[in-house]
Design an enzyme around this catalytic site. Sequence first.
Site, PDB file in Angstrom:
ATOM      1  N   ARG A 131       0.838  -1.200   0.000  1.00 36.53           N
ATOM      2  CA  ARG A 131       0.000   0.000   0.000  1.00 36.53           C
ATOM      3  C   ARG A 131       0.874   1.252   0.000  1.00 36.53           C
ATOM      4  O   ARG A 131       1.978   1.258   0.514  1.00 36.53           O
ATOM      5  CB  ARG A 131      -0.881   0.022   1.251  1.00 36.53           C
ATOM      6  CG  ARG A 131      -1.860  -1.126   1.299  1.00 36.53           C
ATOM      7  CD  ARG A 131      -3.031  -0.833   2.207  1.00 36.53           C
ATOM      8  NE  ARG A 131      -2.663  -0.407   3.538  1.00 36.53           N
ATOM      9  CZ  ARG A 131      -3.441   0.360   4.312  1.00 36.53           C
ATOM     10  NH1 ARG A 131      -4.607   0.785   3.857  1.00 36.53           N
ATOM     11  NH2 ARG A 131      -3.062   0.681   5.527  1.00 36.53           N
ATOM     12  N   LYS A 196       3.931 -10.774  10.206  1.00 30.45           N
ATOM     13  CA  LYS A 196       3.232 -10.684   8.921  1.00 30.45           C
ATOM     14  C   LYS A 196       3.612 -11.835   7.989  1.00 30.45           C
ATOM     15  O   LYS A 196       4.768 -11.998   7.627  1.00 30.45           O
ATOM     16  CB  LYS A 196       3.559  -9.329   8.275  1.00 30.45           C
ATOM     17  CG  LYS A 196       2.808  -9.055   6.993  1.00 30.45           C
ATOM     18  CD  LYS A 196       2.791  -7.579   6.673  1.00 30.45           C
ATOM     19  CE  LYS A 196       2.224  -7.314   5.304  1.00 30.45           C
ATOM     20  NZ  LYS A 196       1.984  -5.897   5.052  1.00 30.45           N
ATOM     21  N   ARG A 330      -1.516  -0.291  14.636  1.00 31.39           N
ATOM     22  CA  ARG A 330      -0.421  -0.958  15.348  1.00 31.39           C
ATOM     23  C   ARG A 330      -0.896  -1.350  16.742  1.00 31.39           C
ATOM     24  O   ARG A 330      -1.634  -0.596  17.380  1.00 31.39           O
ATOM     25  CB  ARG A 330       0.800  -0.029  15.496  1.00 31.39           C
ATOM     26  CG  ARG A 330       1.466   0.329  14.174  1.00 31.39           C
ATOM     27  CD  ARG A 330       2.238  -0.860  13.596  1.00 31.39           C
ATOM     28  NE  ARG A 330       2.877  -0.558  12.320  1.00 31.39           N
ATOM     29  CZ  ARG A 330       2.344  -0.778  11.112  1.00 31.39           C
ATOM     30  NH1 ARG A 330       1.143  -1.307  11.009  1.00 31.39           N
ATOM     31  NH2 ARG A 330       2.995  -0.484  10.014  1.00 31.39           N
TER      32      ARG A 330
HETATM   33  P1  ATP Z   1      -0.482  -0.943   7.217  1.00 28.20           P
HETATM   34  O1  ATP Z   1      -1.402  -1.436   6.162  1.00 28.20           O
HETATM   35  O2  ATP Z   1      -1.016  -1.052   8.575  1.00 28.20           O
HETATM   36  O3  ATP Z   1       0.118   0.376   6.925  1.00 28.20           O
HETATM   37  P2  ATP Z   1       1.963  -2.407   6.682  1.00 28.20           P
HETATM   38  O4  ATP Z   1       3.034  -1.691   7.421  1.00 28.20           O
HETATM   39  O5  ATP Z   1       1.952  -3.890   6.708  1.00 28.20           O
HETATM   40  O6  ATP Z   1       0.567  -2.052   7.218  1.00 28.20           O
HETATM   41  P3  ATP Z   1       1.595  -2.424   3.846  1.00 28.20           P
HETATM   42  O7  ATP Z   1       1.668  -1.332   2.852  1.00 28.20           O
HETATM   43  O8  ATP Z   1       0.304  -3.125   4.052  1.00 28.20           O
HETATM   44  O9  ATP Z   1       2.095  -1.862   5.225  1.00 28.20           O
HETATM   45  O10 ATP Z   1       2.674  -3.519   3.437  1.00 28.20           O
HETATM   46  C1  ATP Z   1       3.951  -3.154   2.996  1.00 28.20           C
HETATM   47  C2  ATP Z   1       4.944  -3.406   4.119  1.00 28.20           C
HETATM   48  O11 ATP Z   1       5.033  -4.807   4.349  1.00 28.20           O
HETATM   49  C3  ATP Z   1       6.355  -2.995   3.804  1.00 28.20           C
HETATM   50  O12 ATP Z   1       6.550  -1.643   4.107  1.00 28.20           O
HETATM   51  C4  ATP Z   1       7.193  -3.922   4.688  1.00 28.20           C
HETATM   52  O13 ATP Z   1       7.263  -3.423   5.990  1.00 28.20           O
HETATM   53  C5  ATP Z   1       6.340  -5.168   4.745  1.00 28.20           C
HETATM   54  N1  ATP Z   1       6.799  -6.228   3.815  1.00 28.20           N
HETATM   55  C6  ATP Z   1       7.340  -6.120   2.580  1.00 28.20           C
HETATM   56  N2  ATP Z   1       7.579  -7.323   2.042  1.00 28.20           N
HETATM   57  C7  ATP Z   1       7.168  -8.225   2.961  1.00 28.20           C
HETATM   58  C8  ATP Z   1       7.141  -9.637   2.984  1.00 28.20           C
HETATM   59  N3  ATP Z   1       7.559 -10.398   1.973  1.00 28.20           N
HETATM   60  N4  ATP Z   1       6.655 -10.218   4.115  1.00 28.20           N
HETATM   61  C9  ATP Z   1       6.209  -9.496   5.161  1.00 28.20           C
HETATM   62  N5  ATP Z   1       6.205  -8.163   5.187  1.00 28.20           N
HETATM   63  C10 ATP Z   1       6.669  -7.528   4.091  1.00 28.20           C
HETATM   64  C1  BTN Z   2       0.662  -5.175   1.613  1.00 28.68           C
HETATM   65  O1  BTN Z   2       0.768  -5.867   2.633  1.00 28.68           O
HETATM   66  O2  BTN Z   2       0.802  -3.971   1.578  1.00 28.68           O
HETATM   67  C2  BTN Z   2       0.236  -5.807   0.345  1.00 28.68           C
HETATM   68  C3  BTN Z   2       1.289  -6.637  -0.307  1.00 28.68           C
HETATM   69  C4  BTN Z   2       0.743  -7.234  -1.585  1.00 28.68           C
HETATM   70  C5  BTN Z   2       1.778  -7.986  -2.337  1.00 28.68           C
HETATM   71  C6  BTN Z   2       1.204  -8.662  -3.548  1.00 28.68           C
HETATM   72  S1  BTN Z   2       2.360  -9.778  -4.295  1.00 28.68           S
HETATM   73  C7  BTN Z   2       1.329  -9.942  -5.690  1.00 28.68           C
HETATM   74  C8  BTN Z   2       0.779  -8.562  -5.989  1.00 28.68           C
HETATM   75  N1  BTN Z   2       1.692  -7.805  -6.825  1.00 28.68           N
HETATM   76  C9  BTN Z   2       2.181  -6.749  -6.186  1.00 28.68           C
HETATM   77  O3  BTN Z   2       2.994  -5.953  -6.672  1.00 28.68           O
HETATM   78  N2  BTN Z   2       1.674  -6.673  -4.946  1.00 28.68           N
HETATM   79  C10 BTN Z   2       0.754  -7.746  -4.679  1.00 28.68           C
END
Ligand code: ATP
Ligand code: BTN
Length: 333
Positions: A131, A196, A330
Amino acid sequence: MSTPSANNPLEALRPVLELLADGEVHSGQALGTALGVSRAAVWKQLQKLEQFGLALESVKGRGYRLPGGLNLLDAAAIETGLSAAATSLLGELVVADRVDSTNAQLLGLLERGGGHGVAMFAEQQTAGRGRRGRSWVSPFSGGINLSIGWQFSGGVQLLEGLSLAVGVALARALAEFEVPDVRLKWPNDVWCRGRKLAGVLLELSGDLTDRCAVVVGVGVNVGLPQGAAAAIDQPWIDLNSVCAGIDRNRLAAAMLNQLLPLLDSYPECGFAAYRDAWQDLDQFAGRPVCLRSAQREWRGIAAGVDNSGALLLEVDGERRSFHGGEISLRGQE
Ligand code: ATP
Ligand code: BTN
């Protein structure tokens, strides 16, 4: 849709990868004989594999191995695991070796008028996205990276709560493999043991008041190499560390079996049909949390979600609801 060869740069290396997929040591000579090429040609192929981030190990005097082996995605194997319902809803199945982002690829297809029912998996993403411009770490064969395109009419409000419902669908797919301790974190994460495991990213295109399309993007960690995972700035987990040995093709099929019928029925049934299931899996129910937007933060007790998927928060004895978008949750403990 034909698979663009640019998405399958590993095609020529598949035979050597399949030999090394067992994780055992193979001598250069044995590989050359099996592939019908010289040892020098084997050496070149092995060097190319390393360019994909595969940690090839050279075992002195014996040969080469891929520690842990490889369980490559395979379209035929995924199709074998599909239910009748998923098979009838699937427009096309694409398995790519490497793309920028499966979401970006699907959005491109939808913008060109195609993409409905197309499911794209990629072994590796070079620009996997989360996101708000954040990135999703997706090294070669480290997880399941999946995007599905879906067109519908009636405007985007019909999709309210969809990212939460997708979380429920993922939890159901993981339950088929008896993955323990799976929970959901509002609005778009799947957690396991407080870390996560998977993320969901929905992206929209078209006329948001009428005929539009959604890309449902899902990333699930299966076996993340430590090196690649160093880029993740929050606690993460992969399936191999809680429940080793899950076949990626079977998991990929289980995800489609859940997600395709969900997309088909969602404009009619909406989030209300998933709310109870979501709340049963809520990581933070009844716990102190902090919600943050770019401008401010709120502290309170998480009290589940409403029928639209909005988060409910008890703040100073008053119940308030928060919609996704720019808000991050969080835990406070
Ligand atoms: P929120 O949605 O509460 O802001 P979030 O911090 O999980 O949550 P997202 O945008 O949902 O943010 O997810 C992207 C984030 O997930 C990245 O900034 C990193 O911290 C984490 N991330 C990236 N790759 C992975 C992965 N393969 N496994 C777990 N976490 C990952
Ligand atoms: C998140 O936690 O913010 C979402 C992560 C979503 C990752 C998937 S991997 C397949 C698809 N292609 C992308 O570039 N992002 C989503």
